[in-house]
Design an enzyme around this catalytic site. Structure first.
Site, short mmCIF file in Angstrom:
data_model
loop_
_atom_site.label_atom_id
_atom_site.label_comp_id
_atom_site.label_asym_id
_atom_site.label_seq_id
_atom_site.Cartn_x
_atom_site.Cartn_y
_atom_site.Cartn_z
N ARG A 1 71.36 11.05 52.27
CA ARG A 1 70.99 12.42 51.93
C ARG A 1 72.00 13.30 52.65
O ARG A 1 72.95 13.77 52.07
CB ARG A 1 69.54 12.67 52.39
N LYS B 1 59.03 22.31 60.14
CA LYS B 1 59.67 22.79 58.92
C LYS B 1 58.62 23.09 57.85
O LYS B 1 57.49 22.62 57.94
CB LYS B 1 60.63 21.72 58.41
N TYR C 1 41.61 27.15 28.79
CA TYR C 1 42.75 27.19 27.86
C TYR C 1 42.87 25.91 27.07
O TYR C 1 42.65 24.82 27.61
CB TYR C 1 44.05 27.37 28.65
N MET D 1 45.69 29.73 36.53
CA MET D 1 46.56 30.19 37.60
C MET D 1 45.78 30.50 38.88
O MET D 1 46.15 30.08 39.98
CB MET D 1 47.33 31.43 37.15
C1 LIG Z 1 60.49 15.79 58.34
C2 LIG Z 1 61.27 14.97 59.22
C3 LIG Z 1 60.67 14.16 60.20
C4 LIG Z 1 59.17 14.03 60.35
O1 LIG Z 1 58.68 13.06 59.46
P1 LIG Z 1 57.13 12.70 59.39
O2 LIG Z 1 57.05 11.53 58.49
O3 LIG Z 1 56.45 13.90 58.80
O4 LIG Z 1 56.70 12.43 60.75
C5 LIG Z 1 61.47 13.48 61.09
N1 LIG Z 1 62.82 13.57 61.00
C6 LIG Z 1 63.43 14.32 60.05
C7 LIG Z 1 64.92 14.37 60.02
C8 LIG Z 1 62.69 15.03 59.12
O5 LIG Z 1 63.29 15.75 58.20
#
Ligand SMILES: *Cc1c(COP(=O)(O)O)cnc(C)c1O
Length: 817
Positions: A586, A489, A713, A762
């Site tokens: 969540r 991801k 700045y 920037m």
């Molecule tokens: C991102 C994620 C992981 C991986 O977690 P890490 O700590 O980066 O290994 C595992 N499970 C879910 C549901 C995630 O969103």
């Protein structure tokens, strides 16, 4: 003897195995331990070795690919593999080593063996550069120096070679004896043994003693008392000894070393005479490695004058392949370092990983290999290109041009690099993966410049081998049969899309997970075929999910209902993954949702491929009781779900730090994310992980700052005593957080850590480089293995995840393999 292949029956005798040989006359050319490296399936012998992965798991694949000869140590039902020969032994690694030792015993050519902690590969490659005009050399490919790499290297020996150069590396006691029996060097070379206290050895002395075992039977031993600390020469191996030293008397006694920019003048005393040598390097390691080569040339009988002349022509060894984006949506693999058939095969494997383009192209120069006739050499190359599925071939050089008839009719040939460059405007390249591979003297870097896009001078280097290493480290912690889902991801935590997924696919992870459907679609379009889970599906993308075969993570009743509503009737059930909320709060089904969920799961439209939960504090011991509670809630809900389904979906809960800390909760699969990039706050031993990412930028201006002036700045930057500042090409739009301003953040320049001055702009920021000689164009390291992401995260009170994913898309990613 012999290029001539061996029959399987002979090999079975050598390794003294029990046999099932339906085809006892089968002939073996290649030994393979990795089913992905099969070149000629009919002539391959596959040895199923348990290393990080168990080779026995890949027998079906190797058989599928056409391999019919196997050495195994596990009980195997040979009837599943009709027509295949099997040799059963107790230890397949040992069998591999015995076969290599047997092959070695057939040759009488001089063999140079190299060991040491640092510099083995460079010394080996430099000896090749220095000697290849006089010898047909067989050498270890890349840095194949392990218990598996050494036998595979030695197996390459053949009739046409008259010199061999092999390197040997060990990580623990007892390993060198096996390598010694395989290499049996005539000339032994010890490179720098390093100060680091290694795991696997109690002391530096023990490490040295173990390494020296390689040279037990050697005629010559080339060493430096500076490393061995041994004035007692009689204790050293080798019938004859040749020493070099920068500190005291030696056969080659260095009297002065004068480095300047880019070169070094070395004076040394040899047989009472002073000799002077200029090498085109100025770093300490290169100077040492050049001295080792100098000593070796003298041992081999070269005159001091000839040795000095050759050393002056050494060129850098960069064994890495780089993948960069090129013109017209091409990907370019740049390998202008060497051209010989073994490194070509490795580069072609990397080209083959590039699924993102429909076409694979190779631009190759004449090979600098002698010993085979041109016809044999280039016929071999043409067949290798065919096997590796190369679609388009461009040959550059007189020899290749003369052999044009061996290649497909649409291949193009140019007599030299200038001719190709002159024709370049009329040659079209579009949407292809292009491997550029040429011997040094063809200067293919000129071609690579034409094909790659101009770089903005800030780059994120992604080291794919380190990523594969980290993946395999975590896999080695898994119980047999536990699957891996790699979390890619957020653009693979900022490191790339298909570039990373291609590698993970090649490394045979079982699943990939992306956050959004469009990330998954991009992977599918780039040829990624692995099962994909999409973590945040929404109705707008359901159609794409179905079209591209991506399974949604279903996390509550409304999403489940809308997805089922969307699915057409009377088709195969569609795979989904169920997320359970056991404490994160969540996304996910809670216990109260179970009755309705169980009811909905009766639908024939869906199949639950996996059920999972996410731990909220897998890295923190103080929350272990809560983690245990999460796992217990999960088990309970999972049991209710399977009772309803009547089948058992995969179960998974662990992320990276969970894998390190909860071996008993691996269940059927683990989900690895940040560990791939070398971060794991829970890792028992951070030495097990390698650094994957390095962010580098460059200096665009150097300014002297008078007392009383301010920087940037808001006038927040001051150097009370005046000084020098360097403006560098990275700012908050590149992901360098504003919180790093005013001295909070530091970068490395010329080996020194320097603070920022003033606020971060920037596109740029300023560093205090007072007292350091800095020039425009100098490389600046924002983070790397030494100056780590973890340090940066701590400086601004965040976590490595945020630093990683903040590097913006405009920063060019360059991949090394
Ligand atoms: C991102 C994620 C992981 C991986 O977690 P890490 O700590 O980066 O290994 C595992 N499970 C879910 C549901 C995630 O969103």
């Amino acid at each position: 003897m012999s290029n001539s292949p061996f029959s399987i029956s002979l090999l079975a005798q050598i390794i003294a195995g029990r046999t099932v040989l339906p085809d006892p006359d089968a002939v073996i050319f290649q030994l393979v331990t990795d089913s992905r490296n099969i070149r000629d399936a009919a002539g391959a012998l596959f040895l199923a070795i348990r290393a990080q992965r168990n080779g026995h798991d890949f027998i079906p694949q190797a058989y599928e690919a056409g391999v019919r000869n196997f050495v195994v140590s596990q009980e195997t039902d040979t009837s599943l593999y009709p027509g295949a020969n099997f040799i059963f032994v107790a230890d397949t690694l040992r069998a591999l080593q015995q076969l290599a030792a047997f092959r070695r015993s057939l040759f009488r050519i001089p063999v140079i063996g190299i060991t040491g902690s640092n510099g083995k590969t460079i010394v080996k490659e430099w000896l090749y550069q220095l000697l290849h005009e006089d010898y047909d050399i067989v050498r270890s490919p890349m840095s194949y120096n392990s218990q598996i790499g050494v036998p595979l290297s030695v197996w390459q020996m053949s009739d046409r070679h008259n010199l061999a150069v092999f390197e040997a590396g060990i990580s623990t006691r007892g390993e060198m004896e096996a390598l010694e029996a395989i290499i049996q060097p005539d000339i032994g070379i010890l490179t720098n043994i390093g100060e680091a206290h290694n795991q696997g050895f109690d002391s530096k002395k023990e490490k040295l003693t173990e390494k020296l075992k390689l040279f037990t039977g050697a005629e010559w031993f080339i060493y430096s008392p500076d490393y061995t600390g041994a004035p007692d020469v009689s204790a050293l191996p080798g019938k004859k000894k040749f020493s070099w030293s920068t500190r005291g008397p030696a056969d080659l006694q260095v009297t002065s070393i004068k480095p300047s920019t880019g070169s070094t003048q070395i004076e040394a005393l040899y047989r009472g005479e002073q000799h002077s040598c200029i090498i085109p390097f100025s770093d300490k390691a290169s100077i040492e490695n050049a001295l080792i080569c100098w000593a070796t040339l003298l041992v081999l009988g070269y005159s001091p004058a000839e040795a000095v002349k050759r050393l002056g022509r050494l060129t850098g060894v960069d064994m890495r392949l780089t993948l960069i984006s090129g013109i017209e949506n091409c990907s370019v693999i740049d390998d202008s370092y060497s051209a010989d058939s073994s490194s070509l095969a490795i580069a072609l494997d990397f080209l083959n990983l590039q699924n993102q383009h429909p076409q694979k192209t190779v631009i190759l120069s004449d090979l600098l290999e002698t010993g085979k006739t041109k016809e044999v050499l280039y016929a071999g190359i043409a067949s290798l290109l065919r096997q590796k599925g190369v679609d388009r071939f461009i040959g550059i050089g007189e020899n290749l041009s003369a052999m044009a008839n061996l290649f497909p009719a649409d291949a193009a040939f140019y007599p030299d690099t200038d001719a190709f460059i002159a024709a370049f405007p009329d040659i079209s390249f579009a949407n292809e993966a292009i491997l550029i591979k040429g011997a040094r003297r063809f200067e293919f870097e000129r071609i690579s410049k034409l094909l790659t896009l101009k770089t903005h001078n800030t780059v994120l280097e992604v080291h794919l081998n380190a990523l594969a290493h980290n993946l395999n480290h975590y896999r080695s912690l898994l119980k047999p049969g536990v699957k891996t889902m790699a979390m890619v991801k957020a653009f693979s935590y900022g490191s790339g899309s298909y570039e990373i997924a291609n590698l993970l696919q090649y490394q045979k992870v079982d699943y990939l997970a992306v956050a959004y459907a469009d990330e998954g679609v991009a992977l599918r379009k780039a040829g990624i075929r692995l099962p994909l889970m999409v973590m945040s599906p929404d109705p707008a993308v359901f159609e794409a999910m179905i079209r591209y075969g991506m399974a949604p993570e279903i996390y509550n009743i409304p999403v489940l209902k809308s997805f089922m509503h969307f699915l057409p009737d009377h088709v195969e059930p569609f795979n989904i993954h169920l997320k359970l909320d056991t404490g994160m709060h969540r996304l996910g089904f809670g216990k109260d949702d179970l009755p309705e969920l169980l009811q909905l799961l009766l639908s024939e439209k869906i199949k639950v491929e996996s059920v999972f939960t996410h731990l909220v504090a897998s890295d923190e011991a103080k929350h272990d009781a809560f983690t245990a509670q999460q796992l217990a809630r999960f088990d309970e809900m999972y049991a209710a779900i399977t009772a309803q389904l009547g089948y058992q979906p995969l179960r998974h809960a662990l992320n990276t730090s969970g894998i390190s800390r909860f071996p008993d909760a691996q269940m059927d699969m683990v989900r690895i994310g940040i560990g791939l990039y070398g971060f794991d706050s829970a890792a028992r031993d951070t030495d097990d992980l390698q650094t994957v990412l390095m962010l580098k930028t460059t200096v665009s201006q150097v300014t002297t700052l008078p007392v009383g002036e301010t920087v940037g700045y808001g006038r927040s930057g001051t150097l009370p005593a005046g000084g020098t500042i360097a403006t560098v090409k990275i700012g908050y739009a590149d992901g360098y957080d504003r919180r790093f301003g005013n001295g909070v953040g530091k970068m490395m320049i010329r080996g020194r850590l320097v603070p920022t001055v003033g606020s971060i702009c920037m596109d740029m920021c300023m560093l205090d480089v007072s007292g350091i000689e800095v020039r425009v164009g100098d490389e600046v390291i924002v983070f790397d293995a030494q100056h780590s992401i973890a340090t940066l995260a701590a400086q601004i009170g965040t976590i490595p995840y945020e630093i990683l994913t903040s590097v913006s898309q405009r920063v060019k990613r360059v991949y090394f393999y």
